[in-house]
Design a protein around this motif. Sequence first.
Motif, PDB file in Angstrom:
ATOM      1  N   TRP A  30       0.818  -1.214   0.000  1.00 38.72           N
ATOM      2  CA  TRP A  30       0.000   0.000   0.000  1.00 38.72           C
ATOM      3  C   TRP A  30       0.856   1.271   0.000  1.00 38.72           C
ATOM      4  O   TRP A  30       1.724   1.461   0.849  1.00 38.72           O
ATOM      5  N   GLY A  31       0.607   2.098  -0.999  1.00 41.40           N
ATOM      6  CA  GLY A  31       1.285   3.388  -1.084  1.00 41.40           C
ATOM      7  C   GLY A  31       2.699   3.346  -1.622  1.00 41.40           C
ATOM      8  O   GLY A  31       3.324   4.395  -1.795  1.00 41.40           O
ATOM      9  N   LYS A  32       3.225   2.162  -1.920  1.00 39.79           N
ATOM     10  CA  LYS A  32       4.626   2.059  -2.347  1.00 39.79           C
ATOM     11  C   LYS A  32       4.785   1.974  -3.863  1.00 39.79           C
ATOM     12  O   LYS A  32       5.843   2.295  -4.390  1.00 39.79           O
ATOM     13  N   ASN A  33       3.747   1.509  -4.561  1.00 45.51           N
ATOM     14  CA  ASN A  33       3.833   1.347  -6.010  1.00 45.51           C
ATOM     15  C   ASN A  33       3.303   2.603  -6.688  1.00 45.51           C
ATOM     16  O   ASN A  33       2.100   2.852  -6.706  1.00 45.51           O
ATOM     17  N   ALA A  80     -10.684  -7.200   3.725  1.00 47.18           N
ATOM     18  CA  ALA A  80     -10.118  -5.937   3.255  1.00 47.18           C
ATOM     19  C   ALA A  80      -9.599  -6.147   1.842  1.00 47.18           C
ATOM     20  O   ALA A  80      -9.043  -7.210   1.534  1.00 47.18           O
ATOM     21  N   GLN A  81      -9.776  -5.145   0.997  1.00 45.82           N
ATOM     22  CA  GLN A  81      -9.355  -5.269  -0.397  1.00 45.82           C
ATOM     23  C   GLN A  81      -8.685  -3.998  -0.884  1.00 45.82           C
ATOM     24  O   GLN A  81      -9.031  -2.893  -0.448  1.00 45.82           O
ATOM     25  N   VAL A  82      -7.740  -4.187  -1.785  1.00 47.48           N
ATOM     26  CA  VAL A  82      -7.057  -3.077  -2.448  1.00 47.48           C
ATOM     27  C   VAL A  82      -7.198  -3.267  -3.950  1.00 47.48           C
ATOM     28  O   VAL A  82      -6.832  -4.315  -4.484  1.00 47.48           O
ATOM     29  N   GLY A  83      -7.779  -2.276  -4.616  1.00 45.05           N
ATOM     30  CA  GLY A  83      -7.870  -2.304  -6.072  1.00 45.05           C
ATOM     31  C   GLY A  83      -6.758  -1.478  -6.680  1.00 45.05           C
ATOM     32  O   GLY A  83      -6.358  -0.445  -6.121  1.00 45.05           O
ATOM     33  N   GLU A  84      -6.246  -1.936  -7.815  1.00 43.28           N
ATOM     34  CA  GLU A  84      -5.193  -1.203  -8.518  1.00 43.28           C
ATOM     35  C   GLU A  84      -5.665  -0.848  -9.924  1.00 43.28           C
ATOM     36  O   GLU A  84      -6.056  -1.724 -10.700  1.00 43.28           O
ATOM     37  N   VAL A  85      -5.622   0.442 -10.248  1.00 38.10           N
ATOM     38  CA  VAL A  85      -6.106   0.963 -11.524  1.00 38.10           C
ATOM     39  C   VAL A  85      -4.982   1.699 -12.238  1.00 38.10           C
ATOM     40  O   VAL A  85      -4.178   2.396 -11.604  1.00 38.10           O
TER      41      VAL A  85
END
Length: 714
Positions: free
Chosen positions: A562-565, A583-588
Amino acid sequence: MTKLLNHNRRNFLKLAAATGGGLMLGFNWTEAEAAEPTVLVNAASAAPGVDFNSYLSINPQGIITILSPNPEVGQGIKTAFPIIVAEELDADWKNVVVEQAPLDTKKFERQVAGGSGSIPHSWKRLRVAGATARHMLIDAAAKRWSVSPTDCSTQKGYVMHTASKRKLSYGELANDAATIPVPTDVKLKEIKDFSLIGQTIRNVDNPKIVTGKPLFGLDFHREGMLIGMLQRPAFGYKIKSVDSAAAKAMPGILHVVTINNSVAVVGKSTWQVKKAKDALKIEWEKDGNLESTSDHNRIFKEMLDSPNATVRRKDGDVETAFKNAAKVVKAEYQCPFLPHNPLEPMNFFAHVKADSAELAGPSQTPESARNQAAKLLGLPPEKVTLELTRMGGGFGRRLNTDFAIEAVQVSKAVNAPVKVMWTREDDMTGGIYRPAVRYRFEAALDDKGNMIGYKLRGASINAGNATREDNFPSGAVENLLIDSVDHKSPITTGPWRAPITNFLAFAEQAFLDEVAHTAGKDPVQFRLELLDKAKQKPTGKITYDIDRMRGVIELAAEKSGWGKNKNVAQGFSVYFSHRSYVAQVGEVVMEKGKPVLKKVYSAADCGVVINQSGAQQQVRGCIVDGIGHAMYGNITFKDGIPDQKNFNDYKLIRMNEVPEIDVHFVKNEIDPTGLGEPSLPPAGAAVANAIFKATGKRLYNQPFVETEVFKGVS
């Protein structure tokens, strides 16, 4: 899963005698039959072996038959239940045969597929069933060897006495064990000693699924069975007149009957009945409100501004908190009606006789279907049998029993066995839909960016309470008001996968993301601060586990970097539903000016994972379902008539639109909680928040593709 080696009776008797009775089962995973077992049944009786309890039996050859009582709707319960029994039994999974149990309210409890509650309800019961049989087998072996049961152990279908290097298979002990008194208190395994639970085990129905063998309701057949289809009214209409002359004159058509407010066509084949149904000439007339989507937009505004809302929760002094706030954030979110769209449309078989009835088909609530049929027919429930078939999807639609009762009504009317079948158009236009909802949120921030006040109003159409007033962030905000208003409509609605939370989670988590942004805080850190506040200084009752929610937040943040890419825009979401935490993280990324979802990271805490294969697919399926409907799903109405009738004008997510999905589970020894639904609610917000990060534009309405962010993008 069974077939006779040879239908010649003489050969059958010889082979049965040679095996010493019971069943002989052989597996071959290389044949074109995809390992359908070949079973030889005892000539004297069809019983598979010695019954130890309602869940399992063991035959003389050591084949263990485990009954799975709950409806299989694709959630993997037909595999998971037997795994739990086999674990405590210490069975060799290669020697386990799984069969779908029929509805039997005397032997089983809660034969229901809904609310992600099957495993939580049956976890202990299934373990005790397997452990009880194992103890009886140990006692039988100890008695035969004249040793203490405490000196014996079990492993993969054998009882062993290590000191004397003796062992006996469960098959050899089955008959003796059946005479042992059933123990009332058995010791269950330590979780650290599990050898099956937590492993990757293929679905027991895979061979039949991939080879097209009969499993589903649409596959069900009875000799002499007729096919029935119904023409149903749109919402707010009733039959005025019916001209069925053309339909009755068509080939293969035997009956055309009016049942309640529908017209049923019954005949010999699906195609003949479908053509005759299309030939019906029905005149409909108004019977109540004829609502359109434009009406609902007006109704939503009236409900959001209404002074007559039902207060669901109120903590602290909300009015003062907002009056003294340094900043106030406001937002509204809207979701449309959605059909369930299971791959297998509604269908059910019924054979109503003078003093009994036989039912069969795909139902998430078979007991309810049986009881309603019995009441309709004036029969005792025990005179109505119901066979469960595998379901080609349900998502809550098959919690209702309307299609099963239709089959009963048609069979009774024509005095014949009938399978009622719905077309895709019937399925999409005949309800029962996810309720349409609009939410209004407000947050009060102090001069340090802390959320000191929170308001939520849920305005819904046929949802009742469109909120979950005790879910996060309730308990973490000292001044909070949650209320709801509901409009009653003739458009029928019902549970849709992860009821209410399927959209509420998007709205809540998208709003919290906006609040965090306004406060100048990282979205993940903002949520963690709220959880710290709930733990250190809670306000009112808290129904969620703060540490478990924190655990999935931290795991998702870690796995996603999170927050590094800096090459992707990330969006975060977390939700608690059906006793589990996800918990989920989406990448766009932006491609040709269009936001494209590339990857979703998911961290779930559902307690002990029964089957890694099934659990992975549950999470992935939820995410695809959640993303697809948030992006594309929409049913609109004109005077009570749905505008969308099939997949040519109702878009589902396509294979090339499915992102990479990276699934992780929190490892703990908590009893299993729900998994069939909890991963769907956070999916929409993870995507929406990532799209905001990429475009700077917030998404407030579903489907996303109809919003400004996607205008001009096909």
